[in-house]
Design an enzyme around this catalytic site. Structure first.
Site, mmCIF file in Angstrom:
data_model
loop_
_atom_site.group_PDB
_atom_site.id
_atom_site.type_symbol
_atom_site.label_atom_id
_atom_site.label_comp_id
_atom_site.label_asym_id
_atom_site.label_seq_id
_atom_site.Cartn_x
_atom_site.Cartn_y
_atom_site.Cartn_z
ATOM 1 C CE1 TYR A 204 -3.068 3.025 0.735
ATOM 2 C CE2 TYR A 204 -1.509 3.427 2.646
ATOM 3 C CZ TYR A 204 -2.710 3.972 1.424
ATOM 4 O OH TYR A 204 -3.125 5.275 1.822
ATOM 5 C CG ASP A 253 -1.923 3.994 6.394
ATOM 6 O OD1 ASP A 253 -2.333 3.182 7.038
ATOM 7 O OD2 ASP A 253 -2.656 4.664 5.368
ATOM 8 C CG HIS A 255 -4.151 1.287 3.966
ATOM 9 N ND1 HIS A 255 -5.034 0.701 2.997
ATOM 10 C CD2 HIS A 255 -4.464 2.458 3.790
ATOM 11 C CE1 HIS A 255 -5.734 1.444 2.488
ATOM 12 N NE2 HIS A 255 -5.335 2.733 2.909
ATOM 13 C CD GLU A 279 -3.485 6.555 8.436
ATOM 14 O OE1 GLU A 279 -4.650 6.556 7.694
ATOM 15 O OE2 GLU A 279 -2.565 7.162 7.906
ATOM 16 N NE ARG A 326 -5.485 9.006 9.006
ATOM 17 C CZ ARG A 326 -5.530 10.003 7.944
ATOM 18 N NH1 ARG A 326 -5.649 11.394 8.206
ATOM 19 N NH2 ARG A 326 -5.163 9.354 6.702
ATOM 20 C CG HIS A 355 -9.291 10.326 5.235
ATOM 21 N ND1 HIS A 355 -10.022 10.100 3.811
ATOM 22 C CD2 HIS A 355 -8.161 9.451 4.663
ATOM 23 C CE1 HIS A 355 -9.359 9.308 3.023
ATOM 24 N NE2 HIS A 355 -8.377 8.905 3.727
ATOM 25 C CG ASP A 359 -10.157 9.307 -1.623
ATOM 26 O OD1 ASP A 359 -10.120 9.989 -0.650
ATOM 27 O OD2 ASP A 359 -10.007 8.053 -1.325
ATOM 28 C CD GLU A 382 -4.068 11.691 3.914
ATOM 29 O OE1 GLU A 382 -3.524 10.777 3.236
ATOM 30 O OE2 GLU A 382 -5.140 11.344 4.558
#
Length: 449
Positions: A204, A253, A255, A279, A326, A355, A359, A382
């Site tokens: 990731y 992260d 993930h 994270e 987050r 976050h 996206d 972020e």
């Protein structure tokens, strides 16, 4: 005479708007469950129209909602950012929530949020919350514009001069990543998320090594090897720290790809990397194991971008087993519930790390920055690097300068939406962007992304 209420979906040939000819929309929709304190002659703008737009200037699909009122030029923007379920979210807004808003007073945000939330008996979940969030944020945008105040002023005013941001870097080894961290530091970033590639596995947050690997990832044919990750990444993170020194905050992260036992190993192994936070060492369904992670080491823990209910944070805050929330405003249902969660973080001594990758549209990022600037609980924001196309579609988009977000002085969110420009960046078909979440482990079993 105010315009007649209507709901319009901005249709694109690539993704046609939902059509339901067997259920025609009423010419003058009835206001269901009207608020008893409102009526003819009551003050404040009323909602006349709700429109949704699909666009992808950043490459991932955005759903943007525009809530219009009976006051000329007064409208609000919201973001329903979930690139895996774009069309479903748009349908919830167009077919269900939008029609229920028509004729209502835009100022009654708490009432409208609760009414729309409860309108689905099986309430909550990411799809419903993203749809609700886009309307909720648009109503806050309207309220700020009506008051001629930037949104952070409505949330209590400034608690800081600027909001620190973090950027992302990734590489094949510690030396390459350290060079990228130094470059980010020269651009003004004091916080940098670092991801390291693991050869032979779909890691990731890292770029593919070549065209062959890029094609395998596009087709989702690469597997994930947790053991290879644990053997390599902690060691490289410690080396990155040694190379860059103590004057930059490093983040990483995981993930949600590890089991609870593996997450404990990771927390112990990264101790010497002195991370600002680790994270998503655990998936939401494994959150009960956070006390064990807390006991495994002193590395600060961050979690929450997958949470679709503010109540999921409460046990973790109460037990003092996370350091950063987050928060993801679209998935939590908007500013209305998220600002209450942020207040809870302050009371329990946790900080926020909202976050904000690509996206999350500039509309949602502006909502993040308003919370960051106004909350004593803020930690770090972020930051995506928005493309020129995205900045064209969203005039006034928040952009960090020297690693810092400064609040907009414009009323409301301070971001606008150029419909004509957006049409030049249509969304891809479903399952094009969505496919990144499909992942298998080395034994062929389906794995969390």
């Amino acid at each position: 005479m105010p315009p007649s209420p209507s709901v319009e979906s901005a249709a694109h040939p690539e993704v046609p708007a939902p059509a339901h000819p067997e259920v025609p929309a009423p010419a003058h929709p009835e206001v269901l469950a009207p608020a008893p304190w409102t009526g003819p002659g009551a003050g404040g703008p009323r909602i006349t129209r709700v429109r949704t737009f699909l666009c992808a200037p950043q490459g991932c699909p955005y759903v943007i909602t525009r809530v219009e009122t009976d006051q000329p030029g007064l409208y609000g923007l919201g973001c329903a950012s979930d690139p895996q379920r774009t069309l479903a979210i748009r349908s919830v807004i167009d077919d269900y929530l939008g029609p229920m808003l028509l004729g209502r007073e835009a100022a009654d945000i708490e009432d409208l949020h609760r009414l729309l939330l409860n309108s689905g008996y099986w309430r909550g979940g990411s799809i419903a919350n993203n749809a609700l969030a886009s309307i909720d944020v648009a109503l806050w945008d309207i309220k700020g514009k009506a008051a001629n105040l930037p949104l952070h002023q409505l949330l209590g005013g400034r608690a800081r001069e600027y909001a620190e941001a973090y950027t992302h870097v990734d590489g094949v080894d510690a030396e390459q990543v350290a060079d990228l961290v130094r470059a980010a530091r020269e651009r003004g970033y004091r916080h940098v998320r670092v991801q390291l590639a693991v050869p032979g596995t779909d890691t990731y947050g890292t770029a593919p090594a070549d065209e062959r690997q890029a094609e395998r990832r596009r087709a989702r044919r690469e597997s994930w090897d947790s053991l290879a990750y644990l053997r390599r990444v902690p060691r490289e993170l410690v080396k990155v720290r040694e190379l860059v020194g103590p004057d930059v905050e490093l983040l990483h992260d995981a993930h949600e790809r590890l089991t609870p036992a593996q997450a404990r190993q990771l927390v112990r192994a990264v101790e010497d990397a002195q991370l600002y936070f680790l994270e998503d060492a655990l998936a939401p369904e494994d959150a009960a194991h956070f006390p064990e992670l807390r006991a495994a080491g002193s590395t600060p823990l961050a979690v929450g971008e997958l949470y679709a209910d503010v109540a999921l944070y409460l046990p973790l805050l109460h037990q003092r087993v996370i350091d950063f929330a987050r928060v993801r405003i679209p998935t939590l249902g908007g500013l209305t519930p998220t600002r209450k969660l942020v207040a809870a973080c302050e009371l329990f001594g946790a900080r926020t790390a909202p976050h904000g990758p690509g996206d999350v549209s500039p509309v949602a990022q502006a909502a993040n920055v308003a919370l960051d600037i106004s909350s004593p609980a803020f930690g770090v924001q972020e930051a995506a690097t928005f493309r020129d196309a995205t900045l064209e579609v969203f005039p006034g988009a928040p952009v960090p300068v020297a690693g810092r977000f400064h609040p907009s002085s414009a009323p409301g969110l301070g971001v606008d939406f150029d419909e004509a420009a957006a049409r030049r960046y249509p969304v891809t078909a479903p399952l094009e962007h969505d496919r990144w979440a499909l992942l298998r482990a080395t034994d062929g079993s389906a794995h969390r992304p």
